[in-house]
Write an enzyme that holds these catalytic residues in place. Structure first.
Site, short mmCIF file in Angstrom:
data_model
loop_
_atom_site.label_atom_id
_atom_site.label_comp_id
_atom_site.label_asym_id
_atom_site.label_seq_id
_atom_site.Cartn_x
_atom_site.Cartn_y
_atom_site.Cartn_z
N SER A 162 0.85 -1.21 0.00
CA SER A 162 0.00 0.00 0.00
C SER A 162 0.88 1.24 0.00
O SER A 162 2.05 1.19 0.40
CB SER A 162 -0.86 0.01 1.27
OG SER A 162 -1.58 1.22 1.39
N TYR A 175 -2.73 -0.04 10.63
CA TYR A 175 -2.80 -0.48 9.23
C TYR A 175 -1.47 -0.21 8.52
O TYR A 175 -0.91 -1.10 7.87
CB TYR A 175 -3.95 0.22 8.51
CG TYR A 175 -4.04 -0.14 7.04
CD1 TYR A 175 -4.49 -1.39 6.63
CD2 TYR A 175 -3.65 0.77 6.05
CE1 TYR A 175 -4.56 -1.73 5.28
CE2 TYR A 175 -3.71 0.44 4.70
CZ TYR A 175 -4.17 -0.81 4.32
OH TYR A 175 -4.23 -1.14 2.98
P1 NDP Z 1 -11.47 -5.61 -0.57
O1 NDP Z 1 -12.04 -5.45 0.81
O2 NDP Z 1 -12.36 -5.38 -1.72
O3 NDP Z 1 -10.77 -7.03 -0.72
C1 NDP Z 1 -10.11 -7.63 0.36
C2 NDP Z 1 -9.97 -9.11 0.05
O4 NDP Z 1 -9.24 -9.71 1.12
C3 NDP Z 1 -11.31 -9.82 -0.08
O5 NDP Z 1 -11.26 -10.65 -1.21
C4 NDP Z 1 -11.39 -10.64 1.19
O6 NDP Z 1 -12.06 -11.88 0.93
C5 NDP Z 1 -9.92 -10.90 1.46
N1 NDP Z 1 -9.70 -11.30 2.84
C6 NDP Z 1 -9.89 -10.59 3.98
N2 NDP Z 1 -9.63 -11.36 5.05
C7 NDP Z 1 -9.25 -12.57 4.57
C8 NDP Z 1 -8.84 -13.79 5.18
N3 NDP Z 1 -8.78 -13.93 6.51
N4 NDP Z 1 -8.53 -14.83 4.38
C9 NDP Z 1 -8.60 -14.71 3.04
N5 NDP Z 1 -8.97 -13.59 2.40
C10 NDP Z 1 -9.29 -12.53 3.18
O7 NDP Z 1 -10.22 -4.59 -0.59
P2 NDP Z 1 -9.07 -4.33 -1.68
O8 NDP Z 1 -9.29 -5.06 -2.90
O9 NDP Z 1 -8.88 -2.87 -1.73
O10 NDP Z 1 -7.81 -4.92 -0.89
C11 NDP Z 1 -6.87 -5.79 -1.45
C12 NDP Z 1 -5.49 -5.43 -0.93
O11 NDP Z 1 -5.12 -4.15 -1.44
C13 NDP Z 1 -5.39 -5.35 0.59
O12 NDP Z 1 -4.19 -5.96 1.02
C14 NDP Z 1 -5.34 -3.85 0.85
O13 NDP Z 1 -4.68 -3.54 2.04
C15 NDP Z 1 -4.58 -3.38 -0.39
N6 NDP Z 1 -4.74 -1.97 -0.70
C16 NDP Z 1 -5.96 -1.45 -1.07
C17 NDP Z 1 -6.09 -0.11 -1.33
C18 NDP Z 1 -7.40 0.51 -1.69
O14 NDP Z 1 -7.52 1.75 -1.71
N7 NDP Z 1 -8.43 -0.25 -2.02
C19 NDP Z 1 -4.95 0.82 -1.22
C20 NDP Z 1 -3.73 0.17 -0.84
C21 NDP Z 1 -3.65 -1.16 -0.60
P3 NDP Z 1 -13.08 -12.62 1.92
O15 NDP Z 1 -13.67 -11.59 2.82
O16 NDP Z 1 -14.06 -13.26 0.99
O17 NDP Z 1 -12.24 -13.64 2.63
#
Ligand code: NDP
Length: 264
Positions: A162, A175
């Site tokens: 991030s 975070y």
């Molecule tokens: P979303 O919330 O849309 O996606 C998060 C994903 O993580 C979901 O698919 C969720 O799946 C999965 N997840 C959460 N907990 C678990 C777990 N215990 N086991 C397996 N999967 C898990 O957010 P983003 O797409 O934005 O996030 C993706 C990555 O990008 C993250 O690491 C985030 O920190 C990073 N990021 C995002 C930014 C943004 O602005 N969106 C900016 C910078 C970084 P499920 O709940 O089905 O398990």
């Protein structure tokens, strides 16, 4: 089990492009946002994608929505139930993929949560959750894939970190701490690894996704609403991952930062 070599394929999306390797790519957190976009992009490019998350209904829907692109490209999407906080679960995710597809070429460690809050709110359970998913989840993936990559003599770790791995903001102490850790762990991995294994950190800025839905503190949720006004689509991050994967095997794209032009 015998280890297969990646196939050469011609991309159906880009018929005039040079043939690319059909890779077996594991994506964690593929049920929404960035992970879903990465999985869809790589399927459209002809790769075999194993898409992991807890919400398997979402993964099945993703398999449905990418079926046409998969038929065109020769790629495929395989949903897999996965909780990255469970070390045995992650080990089975990697091992099952290897058993079914003969090899694992790439692990995209993308799963993450972001329940922002001020430290003095003492939402300690949420701090633990971020550490469990964003840090332990990443380490579980490394532990599971390292021996596979070592045995194959090839592999590629991609960590979705991030902008929060590069700067700290109020309500983001924990975070950002987890993302600094993800950055440091991935960079340490790169320095230690045999050069046959590539390592890439992708650091997104604000991207449209469900990530802010995990915020429970009212003030942080309100601030995030304004902050996310200029979010870019998750496809921008999928492009960055695709670029890193598509480089020749002696080229390692170490780090990519992608943010909206309007994000300072
Ligand atoms: P979303 O919330 O849309 O996606 C998060 C994903 O993580 C979901 O698919 C969720 O799946 C999965 N997840 C959460 N907990 C678990 C777990 N215990 N086991 C397996 N999967 C898990 O957010 P983003 O797409 O934005 O996030 C993706 C990555 O990008 C993250 O690491 C985030 O920190 C990073 N990021 C995002 C930014 C943004 O602005 N969106 C900016 C910078 C970084 P499920 O709940 O089905 O398990």
């Amino acid at each position: 089990m015998t280890t297969q070599q990646p196939e050469h394929i011609q991309s159906a999306e880009r018929p005039d492009a040079r043939p690319v390797d059909r890779k077996v790519v594991l994506v964690t957190g593929a049920s929404s946002g960035i992970g879903a976009a990465v999985a869809a992009r790589l399927v459209a490019e002809g790769h075999v994608v194993v898409a992991g998350a807890r919400r398997t209904d979402r993964l099945r829907a993703l398999a449905g929505s990418t079926a046409e692109a998969a038929a065109r490209s020769g790629g495929s999407l395989h949903p897999a139930r996965l909780d990255v906080t469970d070390r045995a679960d992650v080990a089975a995710f990697v091992q099952d993929a290897r058993d079914h597809h003969g090899r694992v070429d790439v692990l995209v460690a993308n799963a993450g949560v972001m329940p922002l809050s001020r430290l003095d709110s003492l939402l300690v359970d949420e701090w633990d959750r971020m550490i469990d998913v964003n840090v332990r989840g990443l380490l579980h993936g490394i532990a599971a894939a390292l021996p596979v990559f070592a045995a194959q003599g090839s592999g590629h770790f991609v960590t979705v970190a991030s902008i929060g791995a590069h700067e700290v903001v109020p309500t983001g102490a924990v975070y950002c701490g987890t993302k600094y850790a993800a950055w440091a762990i991935t960079e340490g991995l790169r320095q230690e690894l045999d050069p046959s294994v590539r390592v890439t950190t992708v650091s997104p800025g604000v991207v449209d996704s469900e990530l802010a839905d995990t915020i429970t503190e009212a003030g942080a949720a309100e601030a995030m609403h304004a902050y996310r006004a200029h979010a870019i689509g998750p496809e921008a991050i999928a492009s960055a991952v695709s670029y890193a994967l598509a480089q020749p095997s002696d080229v390692d794209v170490n780090e990519i930062v992608v943010r909206p032009v309007r994000q300072r």
